[in-house]
Design a protein around this motif. Structure first.
Motif, PDB file in Angstrom:
ATOM      1  N   MET A 194      35.358  78.947 -28.624  1.00 22.86           N
ATOM      2  CA  MET A 194      35.503  78.336 -27.282  1.00 22.86           C
ATOM      3  C   MET A 194      34.123  77.922 -26.773  1.00 22.86           C
ATOM      4  N   ASN A 195      34.058  76.747 -26.243  1.00 17.28           N
ATOM      5  CA  ASN A 195      32.776  76.192 -25.830  1.00 17.28           C
ATOM      6  C   ASN A 195      33.022  75.264 -24.642  1.00 17.28           C
ATOM      7  N   PRO A 196      32.962  75.826 -23.409  1.00 19.01           N
ATOM      8  CA  PRO A 196      33.346  75.048 -22.215  1.00 19.01           C
ATOM      9  C   PRO A 196      32.475  73.811 -22.014  1.00 19.01           C
ATOM     10  N   ARG A 197      31.174  73.922 -22.317  1.00 19.28           N
ATOM     11  CA  ARG A 197      30.296  72.762 -22.115  1.00 19.28           C
ATOM     12  C   ARG A 197      30.682  71.619 -23.042  1.00 19.28           C
ATOM     13  N   GLY A 198      31.029  71.980 -24.295  1.00 16.90           N
ATOM     14  CA  GLY A 198      31.479  70.969 -25.243  1.00 16.90           C
ATOM     15  C   GLY A 198      32.757  70.308 -24.757  1.00 16.90           C
ATOM     16  N   GLY A 199      33.681  71.134 -24.262  1.00 16.67           N
ATOM     17  CA  GLY A 199      34.945  70.604 -23.752  1.00 16.67           C
ATOM     18  C   GLY A 199      34.715  69.654 -22.591  1.00 16.67           C
ATOM     19  N   TRP A 200      33.846  70.074 -21.675  1.00 15.20           N
ATOM     20  CA  TRP A 200      33.566  69.244 -20.500  1.00 15.20           C
ATOM     21  C   TRP A 200      32.915  67.922 -20.913  1.00 15.20           C
ATOM     22  N   ALA A 201      31.991  67.981 -21.879  1.00 14.45           N
ATOM     23  CA  ALA A 201      31.342  66.758 -22.345  1.00 14.45           C
ATOM     24  C   ALA A 201      32.369  65.807 -22.964  1.00 14.45           C
ATOM     25  N   LEU A 202      33.342  66.386 -23.682  1.00 15.19           N
ATOM     26  CA  LEU A 202      34.400  65.573 -24.280  1.00 15.19           C
ATOM     27  C   LEU A 202      35.202  64.851 -23.199  1.00 15.19           C
ATOM     28  N   ILE A 203      35.542  65.606 -22.133  1.00 14.05           N
ATOM     29  CA  ILE A 203      36.319  65.009 -21.046  1.00 14.05           C
ATOM     30  C   ILE A 203      35.545  63.830 -20.445  1.00 14.05           C
ATOM     31  N   GLN A 204      34.263  64.070 -20.178  1.00  8.31           N
ATOM     32  CA  GLN A 204      33.455  63.013 -19.557  1.00  8.31           C
ATOM     33  C   GLN A 204      33.413  61.762 -20.429  1.00  8.31           C
ATOM     34  N   SER A 205      33.190  61.980 -21.752  1.00  7.82           N
ATOM     35  CA  SER A 205      33.037  60.813 -22.617  1.00  7.82           C
ATOM     36  C   SER A 205      34.367  60.069 -22.750  1.00  7.82           C
ATOM     37  N   THR A 206      35.471  60.820 -22.842  1.00  5.34           N
ATOM     38  CA  THR A 206      36.768  60.163 -22.936  1.00  5.34           C
ATOM     39  C   THR A 206      37.025  59.354 -21.676  1.00  5.34           C
ATOM     40  N   TRP A 207      36.642  59.958 -20.552  1.00 13.28           N
ATOM     41  CA  TRP A 207      36.836  59.293 -19.283  1.00 13.28           C
ATOM     42  C   TRP A 207      36.040  57.987 -19.240  1.00 13.28           C
ATOM     43  N   LEU A 208      34.783  58.060 -19.702  1.00 11.26           N
ATOM     44  CA  LEU A 208      33.953  56.848 -19.741  1.00 11.26           C
ATOM     45  C   LEU A 208      34.601  55.771 -20.618  1.00 11.26           C
ATOM     46  N   SER A 209      35.121  56.203 -21.786  1.00 15.96           N
ATOM     47  CA  SER A 209      35.785  55.244 -22.681  1.00 15.96           C
ATOM     48  C   SER A 209      36.935  54.573 -21.968  1.00 15.96           C
ATOM     49  N   TRP A 210      37.727  55.387 -21.284  1.00 11.40           N
ATOM     50  CA  TRP A 210      38.958  54.866 -20.706  1.00 11.40           C
ATOM     51  C   TRP A 210      38.716  53.988 -19.496  1.00 11.40           C
ATOM     52  N   LEU A 211      37.624  54.273 -18.790  1.00 14.24           N
ATOM     53  CA  LEU A 211      37.332  53.429 -17.635  1.00 14.24           C
ATOM     54  C   LEU A 211      37.068  51.986 -18.076  1.00 14.24           C
ATOM     55  N   GLN A 212      36.667  51.835 -19.366  1.00 16.98           N
ATOM     56  CA  GLN A 212      36.472  50.480 -19.892  1.00 16.98           C
ATOM     57  C   GLN A 212      37.793  49.697 -19.863  1.00 16.98           C
ATOM     58  N   TYR A 213      38.887  50.447 -19.904  1.00 17.30           N
ATOM     59  CA  TYR A 213      40.199  49.800 -20.001  1.00 17.30           C
ATOM     60  C   TYR A 213      41.058  50.129 -18.791  1.00 17.30           C
ATOM     61  N   ARG A 214      40.425  50.347 -17.622  1.00 14.47           N
ATOM     62  CA  ARG A 214      41.218  50.879 -16.513  1.00 14.47           C
ATOM     63  C   ARG A 214      42.422  50.011 -16.192  1.00 14.47           C
ATOM     64  N   SER A 215      42.294  48.694 -16.324  1.00 17.53           N
ATOM     65  CA  SER A 215      43.434  47.854 -15.957  1.00 17.53           C
ATOM     66  C   SER A 215      44.624  48.138 -16.864  1.00 17.53           C
ATOM     67  N   PHE A 216      44.353  48.408 -18.154  1.00 18.14           N
ATOM     68  CA  PHE A 216      45.439  48.749 -19.082  1.00 18.14           C
ATOM     69  C   PHE A 216      46.133  50.037 -18.644  1.00 18.14           C
TER      70      PHE A 216
END
Lengths: 263, 328
Positions: A1-23
């Protein structure tokens, strides 16, 4: 378990998805349509009276809550886990010292944030136009939060074990579509569970689907007696345990098979 | 003697694959009674790699290279045999093991497509729990070595294949792995990017002492990077040793290219010389490796030589010969 890793994953996924927010806004809009149709059907049917004890304004409140709950509990990653396995992208995740489940959970959480940016203003606007009758109290509001979290966890892990069947079959998506159909019928979507005909209502109360959407909505809109409430709560916990057990078992078996035959 | 980085003994992988004949009837029959075929992807492979070694792993397509790498990186269970990498059994996939290895695949990306590489690097830094100061220092060093400062802030999907490969290497090395599995890192890259990556790998290996097992179809990769070679064919290890040794064993001869002055027709050649090509005043001769120097001297003494070179046969031709014949 690695909360910082998990949080970083969430942030990066979020950044990726904001590229496609209209979709994603379009997806959120699409998922809103069926409950919106039933909102209009039932509130029109109620007219000035009540149907099954619910008035027009109460139907509006029920379905507006349902739109929110449906979005918050919809596990869209259930549809992408199978792709990871089929396309061999699972390899990359398995090479990391962090369970691939975290990657999926990160997408799940990131998705919720993107959808809420769209859905909260949309529901607020509908509430202004359609004049719901809320009976929410501080008490039901407090109970709503844990039932909503349980509903999400149940819906996610129930879909997760189905999605993991992709380790054995390239067409596990069919089961997910079946799950969506059952949710539509039995989770309070086509009609509040209290209004379903006898056998269907019994099925709804026994099976896990109502506890993924309908139950927290009924809690917030104050439709349940204390007894029904505790029974529902217990059903959520039991079904969640079943879903977790199945997910763990299917994952273990699936990984063993994956490691035997190669990605 | 230090403990080896990679120890492999009798490693074997047999795939159980479904098979059926073409046609409707066969497809119906396979529904009722599916038939399977056992395919030996890797057969009793054994080798040992010491810390800091760079070893080339070559063989034709389907020879078992990737299957072996997948077993060593913990993605596949072997059917038989044992392997220890850094003292761990890879397929137990312990976090302590995964934190110390890296696998970079030329045909699979671990970069997040829609955001700049820097974001992916940060996530990986967190996943591998690299301390922030260490992360920044490593990143700066790798970025400088690969000359890729300008790429860090552009979305990955806007990068070229070569640029993306540089990103993959950085992503794979941020956590200071002690063992690196490289599966065709130069696949599809142009000559100068290939050369750049090779220089990088040599330099990185020198600085960090990382152990590298590399597969490639480009002999230039192997020749430039790997003093030692493992050659696998149809799942079995055919050769383990120096690259030059392989060439000597397979092609125990050298090529002599001669330019003679005008008007020298059909010169008398010493015994033991085979003429490969002859046009105008140019000759290509094949001579035994041991006799090469004596024959060269004799040629220079007896013929009006304008130019003379002695070469090893091209590596590709040597390798092709093994792939075709399947034996050494």
């Amino acid at each position: 378990m690695n909360p910082r890793g998990g949080w970083a994953l969430i942030q990066s996924t979020w950044l990726s998805w904001l590229q496609y927010r209209s979709f994603f806004f379009l997806l959120a809009f699409m998922w809103m349509i069926p409950p919106l149709i039933y909102l209009l059907v039932w509130s029109t049917a109620a007219g000035g009276q009540t149907v099954g004890g619910l008035s027009r304004g109460e139907f509006v409140a029920y379905y507006l809550t349902l739109i929110l709950v449906n979005q918050l509990t919809y596990a869209q990653t259930n549809w992408t886990v199978g792709d990871l396995i089929r396309e061999g992208r699972m390899n990359t995740l398995l090479l990391r010292p962090l369970a691939p489940l975290y990657d999926t959970l990160a997408s799940e959480l990131a998705g919720k944030i993107v959808y809420m940016i769209f859905i909260i203003p949309a529901v607020a606007l509908l509430a202004l136009l359609l004049k719901p009758e809320w009976h929410a109290t501080w008490g039901t509001g407090l109970l709503f939060v844990p039932t909503l979290l349980l509903a999400w966890a149940l819906r996610f892990f129930w879909g997760y074990w189905l999605a993991l069947l992709a380790f054995w079959s390239t067409r596990a998506d069919g089961l997910l579509a079946l799950q969506d159909a059952l949710i539509f019928l039995l989770a309070g979507m086509v009609a509040p569970v209290a209004l379903l005909p006898g056998p269907m209502q019994s099925a709804a109360i026994l099976l896990p689907f109502r506890y993924m959407i309908g139950f927290p909505v009924e809690v917030l809109t104050g439709q349940l007696s204390a007894g029904e409430l505790w029974l529902g709560f217990a059903a959520q916990v039991v079904w969640l345990l079943v879903a977790l057990t199945l997910s763990a078992a299917v994952w273990r078996g699936g990984i063993r098979r994956y490691a035997a035959i190669g990605g | 003697m230090t403990e080896p980085s990679i120890f492999v003994r009798d490693l074997t992988k047999t795939y159980h694959v479904p098979q059926r004949d073409p046609g409707l009837r066969a497809s119906l029959r396979s529904l009722v009674r599916p038939s399977h075929l056992d395919v030996d992807a890797v057969r009793s492979v054994s080798f040992t790699i010491q810390p800091g070694e760079m070893v080339g792993f070559i063989g034709p397509n389907g020879a078992g290279k990737t299957t072996t790498l997948k077993m060593l990186s913990g993605l596949l269970f072997p059917t038989r045999g044992e392997a220890h990498v850094l003292g761990y059994v890879p397929w137990r996939r312990q976090a302590g093991y995964l934190r110390q290895i890296s696998m970079v695949l030329g045909n699979k990306s671990q970069m997040l497509w829609d955001i700049p590489p820097l974001d992916t690097f940060r996530v990986l830094g967190e996943i591998y729990s690299v301390p922030p100061a260490d992360f920044q220092r490593t990143l700066d060093e790798l970025v400088a070595l690969l000359e890729m400062e300008a790429l860090l802030t552009r979305p990955v999907r806007n990068l070229s294949l070569g640029e993306r490969m540089k990103c993959e290497l950085v992503a794979g090395l941020l956590h200071h792995p002690r063992v690196l599995f490289l599966d065709e890192p130069t696949l599809g890259l142009d000559v100068s990017v290939q050369a750049r990556l090779r220089r990088f790998l040599v330099e990185y290996n020198r600085r960090s002492g990382i152990t590298v097992l590399l597969t490639s179809h480009y002999m230039a990769d192997v020749a430039a990077l790997c003093p030692r070679l493992l050659l696998i064919h149809q799942g079995a290890l055919l050769y383990d040793g120096e690259l030059n040794g392989l060439a000597r064993r397979l092609a125990p001869f050298k090529l002599i290219r001669l330019s003679l002055g005008e008007g020298v027709d059909g010169p008398a050649l010493p015994a033991g010389v085979e003429t490969i090509t002859r046009e105008d005043g140019s000759l290509t001769l094949r001579v035994g490796r041991d006799a090469a120097s004596a024959i060269t001297a004799q040629l220079l003494n007896t013929l009006p030589v304008l130019d003379l070179t002695v070469e090893d046969p091209p590596l590709e031709a040597v390798i092709d010969q093994i792939y075709q014949e399947g034996t050494l």
